[in-house]
Design a protein around this motif. Structure first.
Motif, PDB file in Angstrom:
ATOM      1  N   PHE A 286       8.710   8.835  -7.367  1.00 43.74           N
ATOM      2  CA  PHE A 286       8.696   7.474  -6.858  1.00 43.74           C
ATOM      3  C   PHE A 286       7.276   7.065  -6.421  1.00 43.74           C
ATOM      4  CE2 PHE A 286      12.946   5.569  -6.224  1.00 43.74           C
ATOM      5  CZ  PHE A 286      13.693   6.552  -6.873  1.00 43.74           C
ATOM      6  N   GLY A 287       6.473   8.032  -6.034  1.00 35.68           N
ATOM      7  CA  GLY A 287       5.092   7.748  -5.641  1.00 35.68           C
ATOM      8  C   GLY A 287       4.092   8.229  -6.662  1.00 35.68           C
ATOM      9  N   GLY A 288       4.425   8.119  -7.939  1.00 31.08           N
ATOM     10  CA  GLY A 288       3.516   8.580  -8.979  1.00 31.08           C
ATOM     11  C   GLY A 288       2.190   7.834  -8.996  1.00 31.08           C
ATOM     12  N   SER A 289       2.170   6.574  -8.521  1.00 35.35           N
ATOM     13  CA  SER A 289       0.934   5.792  -8.546  1.00 35.35           C
ATOM     14  C   SER A 289      -0.141   6.427  -7.675  1.00 35.35           C
ATOM     15  CB  SER A 289       1.211   4.356  -8.083  1.00 35.35           C
ATOM     16  OG  SER A 289       0.023   3.609  -8.003  1.00 35.35           O
ATOM     17  N   TRP A 290       0.232   6.869  -6.448  1.00 36.88           N
ATOM     18  CA  TRP A 290      -0.772   7.493  -5.584  1.00 36.88           C
ATOM     19  C   TRP A 290      -0.823   9.007  -5.746  1.00 36.88           C
ATOM     20  CZ3 TRP A 290       3.344   4.596  -3.557  1.00 36.88           C
ATOM     21  CH2 TRP A 290       4.409   5.301  -3.012  1.00 36.88           C
ATOM     22  N   GLU A 291       0.227   9.623  -6.269  1.00 36.00           N
ATOM     23  CA  GLU A 291       0.150  11.060  -6.541  1.00 36.00           C
ATOM     24  C   GLU A 291      -0.890  11.355  -7.615  1.00 36.00           C
ATOM     25  OE1 GLU A 291       3.071  12.468  -3.781  1.00 36.00           O
ATOM     26  OE2 GLU A 291       1.514  13.429  -4.976  1.00 36.00           O
ATOM     27  N   ARG A 292      -1.016  10.469  -8.602  1.00 34.12           N
ATOM     28  CA  ARG A 292      -2.026  10.668  -9.644  1.00 34.12           C
ATOM     29  C   ARG A 292      -3.437  10.521  -9.076  1.00 34.12           C
ATOM     30  NH1 ARG A 292      -5.308  12.056 -12.139  1.00 34.12           N
ATOM     31  NH2 ARG A 292      -5.717  12.016 -14.391  1.00 34.12           N
ATOM     32  N   GLU A 293      -3.633   9.644  -8.096  1.00 37.11           N
ATOM     33  CA  GLU A 293      -4.948   9.501  -7.487  1.00 37.11           C
ATOM     34  C   GLU A 293      -5.313  10.736  -6.660  1.00 37.11           C
ATOM     35  OE1 GLU A 293      -5.742   5.762  -9.147  1.00 37.11           O
ATOM     36  OE2 GLU A 293      -6.986   7.269  -8.181  1.00 37.11           O
ATOM     37  N   ILE A 294      -4.317  11.376  -6.049  1.00 35.87           N
ATOM     38  CA  ILE A 294      -4.589  12.603  -5.300  1.00 35.87           C
ATOM     39  C   ILE A 294      -5.090  13.695  -6.234  1.00 35.87           C
ATOM     40  CG2 ILE A 294      -3.468  14.467  -4.009  1.00 35.87           C
ATOM     41  CD1 ILE A 294      -1.857  12.417  -2.550  1.00 35.87           C
ATOM     42  N   ARG A 295      -4.523  13.744  -7.443  1.00 35.50           N
ATOM     43  CA  ARG A 295      -5.011  14.721  -8.405  1.00 35.50           C
ATOM     44  C   ARG A 295      -6.476  14.436  -8.763  1.00 35.50           C
ATOM     45  NH1 ARG A 295      -3.081  15.465 -14.718  1.00 35.50           N
ATOM     46  NH2 ARG A 295      -4.749  16.909 -15.292  1.00 35.50           N
ATOM     47  N   SER A 296      -6.833  13.162  -8.927  1.00 36.95           N
ATOM     48  CA  SER A 296      -8.227  12.829  -9.229  1.00 36.95           C
ATOM     49  C   SER A 296      -9.149  13.226  -8.076  1.00 36.95           C
ATOM     50  CB  SER A 296      -8.354  11.328  -9.515  1.00 36.95           C
ATOM     51  OG  SER A 296      -7.560  10.953 -10.611  1.00 36.95           O
TER      52      SER A 296
ATOM     53  N   THR B  31       0.834  -1.195   0.000  1.00 34.72           N
ATOM     54  CA  THR B  31       0.000   0.000   0.000  1.00 34.72           C
ATOM     55  C   THR B  31       0.868   1.244   0.000  1.00 34.72           C
ATOM     56  OG1 THR B  31      -1.685  -1.189   1.264  1.00 34.72           O
ATOM     57  CG2 THR B  31      -1.873   1.205   1.172  1.00 34.72           C
ATOM     58  N   GLY B  32       0.517   2.193  -0.866  1.00 28.20           N
ATOM     59  CA  GLY B  32       1.145   3.505  -0.858  1.00 28.20           C
ATOM     60  C   GLY B  32       0.252   4.513  -0.158  1.00 28.20           C
ATOM     61  N   ILE B  33       0.838   5.389   0.651  1.00 27.79           N
ATOM     62  CA  ILE B  33       0.066   6.354   1.432  1.00 27.79           C
ATOM     63  C   ILE B  33       0.628   7.744   1.184  1.00 27.79           C
ATOM     64  CG2 ILE B  33      -0.634   4.727   3.222  1.00 27.79           C
ATOM     65  CD1 ILE B  33       1.631   5.700   4.942  1.00 27.79           C
ATOM     66  N   ASP B  34      -0.265   8.728   1.294  1.00 26.57           N
ATOM     67  CA  ASP B  34       0.142  10.123   1.144  1.00 26.57           C
ATOM     68  C   ASP B  34      -0.989  11.004   1.661  1.00 26.57           C
ATOM     69  OD1 ASP B  34       1.642  12.284   0.629  1.00 26.57           O
ATOM     70  OD2 ASP B  34       1.544  12.168  -1.563  1.00 26.57           O
TER      71      ASP B  34
ATOM     72  N   LEU C 209      -4.617   9.195   1.944  1.00 27.74           N
ATOM     73  CA  LEU C 209      -4.930   8.258   0.862  1.00 27.74           C
ATOM     74  C   LEU C 209      -4.140   6.982   1.041  1.00 27.74           C
ATOM     75  CD1 LEU C 209      -6.172   7.585  -1.956  1.00 27.74           C
ATOM     76  CD2 LEU C 209      -4.115   8.599  -2.939  1.00 27.74           C
ATOM     77  N   PHE C 210      -4.845   5.827   0.957  1.00 29.55           N
ATOM     78  CA  PHE C 210      -4.226   4.505   0.910  1.00 29.55           C
ATOM     79  C   PHE C 210      -4.471   3.938  -0.478  1.00 29.55           C
ATOM     80  CE2 PHE C 210      -3.264   3.825   5.430  1.00 29.55           C
ATOM     81  CZ  PHE C 210      -4.067   4.773   6.032  1.00 29.55           C
ATOM     82  N   LYS C 211      -3.416   3.585  -1.193  1.00 28.62           N
ATOM     83  CA  LYS C 211      -3.535   3.103  -2.570  1.00 28.62           C
ATOM     84  C   LYS C 211      -2.924   1.708  -2.669  1.00 28.62           C
ATOM     85  CE  LYS C 211      -3.985   3.084  -7.060  1.00 28.62           C
ATOM     86  NZ  LYS C 211      -3.295   4.058  -7.913  1.00 28.62           N
ATOM     87  N   CYS C 212      -3.774   0.734  -3.060  1.00 26.49           N
ATOM     88  CA  CYS C 212      -3.270  -0.620  -3.290  1.00 26.49           C
ATOM     89  C   CYS C 212      -2.504  -0.637  -4.602  1.00 26.49           C
ATOM     90  CB  CYS C 212      -4.435  -1.618  -3.332  1.00 26.49           C
ATOM     91  SG  CYS C 212      -3.926  -3.321  -3.669  1.00 26.49           S
ATOM     92  N   LEU C 213      -1.265  -1.073  -4.559  1.00 27.41           N
ATOM     93  CA  LEU C 213      -0.406  -1.019  -5.733  1.00 27.41           C
ATOM     94  C   LEU C 213      -0.645  -2.180  -6.685  1.00 27.41           C
ATOM     95  CD1 LEU C 213       2.921   0.077  -4.009  1.00 27.41           C
ATOM     96  CD2 LEU C 213       1.145   1.487  -5.046  1.00 27.41           C
ATOM     97  N   THR C 214      -1.489  -3.144  -6.308  1.00 29.24           N
ATOM     98  CA  THR C 214      -1.769  -4.288  -7.181  1.00 29.24           C
ATOM     99  C   THR C 214      -3.145  -4.192  -7.819  1.00 29.24           C
ATOM    100  OG1 THR C 214      -0.361  -5.678  -5.782  1.00 29.24           O
ATOM    101  CG2 THR C 214      -1.848  -6.795  -7.300  1.00 29.24           C
ATOM    102  N   THR C 215      -4.178  -3.981  -7.008  1.00 27.76           N
ATOM    103  CA  THR C 215      -5.549  -3.927  -7.535  1.00 27.76           C
ATOM    104  C   THR C 215      -5.982  -2.529  -7.926  1.00 27.76           C
ATOM    105  OG1 THR C 215      -6.489  -3.648  -5.324  1.00 27.76           O
ATOM    106  CG2 THR C 215      -6.161  -5.904  -6.102  1.00 27.76           C
ATOM    107  N   ARG C 216      -5.171  -1.507  -7.651  1.00 26.50           N
ATOM    108  CA  ARG C 216      -5.454  -0.102  -7.975  1.00 26.50           C
ATOM    109  C   ARG C 216      -6.591   0.457  -7.147  1.00 26.50           C
ATOM    110  NH1 ARG C 216      -1.034   0.624  -9.825  1.00 26.50           N
ATOM    111  NH2 ARG C 216      -1.685   2.562 -10.831  1.00 26.50           N
ATOM    112  N   ALA C 217      -6.981  -0.205  -6.062  1.00 19.19           N
ATOM    113  CA  ALA C 217      -8.060   0.291  -5.208  1.00 19.19           C
ATOM    114  C   ALA C 217      -7.533   1.392  -4.291  1.00 19.19           C
ATOM    115  CB  ALA C 217      -8.650  -0.853  -4.375  1.00 19.19           C
TER     116      ALA C 217
END
Length: 539
Positions: free
Chosen positions: A412-422, A303-306, A326-334
């Motif tokens: 390095f945290g682009g996966s959850w940084e993009r979700e923060i923008r959403s 899980t990625g957090i920010d 934000l908690f972001k699952c890095l496998t299921t994208r949830a």
């Protein structure tokens, strides 16, 4: 019952609704209280009811007579009683109701539907059509029911198909195949007799797990104004997502010919979509880290957090800051969103405990070099060292591993940084600059979480035979969950939720004499700075 009036007998044997009010009301009462077959005809000369109206004296009524004993034919068998004449009375037609109501009803039902070009959204068109179909156009305060809205939507779709595919509707309604030159020939169209709609054919009609609209969606023309209004409505309900997300939502109930092209064309003309997607920055993608490649692990294993914020919330008559986690699952994208009252270690640990109770304990947490995350790691390590050695040995393989990104490397945290923008985009599109209460903010963030978890993970196919795309909600709950928000918070509701409008001092002294007692005139706490709810510079 006996009567010497052939007209009355004819009326009783007829329907009361055929006559005027005076006659029809009395006929209905007679038919309700008596049996119409019990009425018989008697001649006027043998009717004893006329004796008192013909000037009979009391001397004539003494002794045996037909007034006390009845007419002589009653002592005979029923087959010798007077018979009913065949001819009806001549004055029956004078009391008949004029047949004008049916003609007026026929004219009313043939009115065309409201012009779709006069409306700016699909919901307004459906509401106007519902009022038009049920005669409630003059009563604006009456709210149509759910059945009326559904009937109005089906009427709109039928009208759109008749305008776009007149030849196909005629052929399919008659049980004939569509012409070989038709644009629907590749879809194997079918005609829904009950709803009078053209639907996409296929070989999945025996599947019991899918909804009927998913198996056989309604066919729509991309150039029709109803289709354009429908695309704009779904685009607005989903807070202006991308073309793929919008296409995945639309294809669940309707099949738009050349759907992606029509959706992109409408989004290019949408001011909100242009505003939030102007000049996008596409950074270069690096290799996937190991945390993104744990395929056979449960959700939120890695899980990625920010944090994001600050957000302004209304508490009584003042505004306070809060943050989102934000908690972001890095496998299921949830994704999973929590609200923090402050940026410190205690708030982060409490949010982590809530997350673990709802989603399960992750094996590793990836984050940036935030002081709250490092403080949480330090306190967990200190608590772990203070445990009993035997308990420490049992929990050694279950502890959570913290992984921090290098300082000054947000990519390095682009996966959850993009979700923060959403999340920020949906927040701004939902509430704008309005300061709301904590309950409204929490509800909005959870609805945004549902929208993000309904995004398709992979590429949405344009083949009608392909199944519905996989979403994070499908992996978390095992079913497709609707991502549309359950409510829209209007300005009047937000003002009520934030404590009402600003109130001024009722005195005329300029607040100099009541600053300590008047609740309207107390000065704001020192050092507090007023600012918009959504400040992109602060983020």
């Amino acid at each position: 019952m006996w009567t010497d009036s052939t007209t009355v007998l004819a009326w009783i044997q007829s329907d009361s609704c055929r006559f005027k009010v005076f006659v029809g009301t009395r006929i209905a009462e007679i038919q309700e209280l008596t049996d119409s077959q019990a009425w018989r005809y008697v001649e006027t000369s043998e009717n004893p009811a006329d004796d008192l109206t013909r000037g009979k004296t009391l001397q004539d009524l003494i002794g045996e007579n037909r007034w006390t004993q009845g007419p002589p034919f009653l002592w005979l068998p029923p087959d010798q009683w007077p018979t009913h004449p065949i001819a009806e009375g001549e004055d029956v037609a004078e009391e008949l109701r004029r047949p004008t109501t049916c003609l007026m009803a026929t004219v009313t039902t043939n009115h065309p539907l409201p012009d779709a070009q006069q409306f700016s959204s699909f919901s307004e068109l459906v509401k106007a059509t519902a009022r038009h179909l049920h005669g409630a156009a003059a009563d604006e305060e009456e709210t149509p029911t759910a059945e009326k809205f559904k009937e109005a939507e089906l009427s709109i779709l039928r009208s759109a198909q008749r305008d776009s595919f007149p030849e196909e509707v005629r052929c399919l309604a008659a049980g004939k195949p569509v012409p070989s030159s038709s644009c629907l020939i590749t879809l194997a169209p079918e005609y829904d007799v009950s709803l009078r709609l053209i639907r996409v054919g296929g070989r999945l009609r025996r599947c019991q797990e899918l909804e009927p609209d998913v198996i056989h969606p309604v066919v729509l023309d991309p150039r029709h104004v109803v289709t354009k209004l429908l695309i704009r409505q779904v685009d607005s309900d989903l807070k202006h997502p991308g073309a793929e997300r919008l296409f995945a939502e639309l294809r669940r109930k309707s099949w738009i010919l050349r759907g992606r092209e029509a959706i992109r064309r409408e989004q290019r003309s949408c001011p909100e979509c242009q505003r939030w997607r102007a000049q996008p920055v596409n950074p270069k993608m690096a290799d996937l880290p190991p945390a993104r490649l744990r395929l056979y692990r449960p959700p939120f294993f890695s899980t990625g957090i920010d944090c994001f914020g600050p957000l302004q919330v209304k508490v009584s008559r003042r505004s306070e800051k809060c943050w989102g986690l934000l908690f972001k699952c890095l496998t299921t994208r949830a994704v999973h969103i929590e609200v923090l009252s402050s940026i410190n270690t205690d708030s982060f640990l409490m949010a982590l405990r809530r997350f673990i109770s709802r989603r399960g304990k992750p094996a590793e947490l990836l984050s940036d070099q935030g002081t709250n995350f490092r403080g949480g790691n330090r306190e967990l390590q200190e608590a772990f060292r203070d445990m009993h050695p035997s308990l420490q040995a049992e929990l050694a393989e279950h502890q959570i591993k913290f992984c921090f990104n290098p300082p000054g490397a947000p990519h390095f945290g682009g996966s959850w940084e993009r979700e923060i923008r959403s999340i920020k985009t949906a927040l701004t599109a939902t509430m704008g600059s309005q300061v709301v209460s904590g309950e409204v903010l929490t509800t909005t963030l959870i609805e945004i979480e549902g929208i993000l978890n309904s995004k398709p993970i992979g590429y949405v196919s344009s083949d009608v035979a392909d199944p519905d795309p996989v979403t994070p909600n499908l992996l978390l709950m095992g079913r497709l969950d609707p991502s549309l928000p359950q409510a829209v918070y209007h300005d009047s509701y937000l003002v009520a939720a934030t404590g009402g409008p600003i109130k001024y001092c009722p005195t005329a002294s300029g607040c100099s004499s009541c600053a300590t007692t008047c609740p309207h005139c107390k000065p704001a706490p020192s050092g507090r700075r007023t600012q918009p709810l959504f400040s992109w510079g602060l983020w």
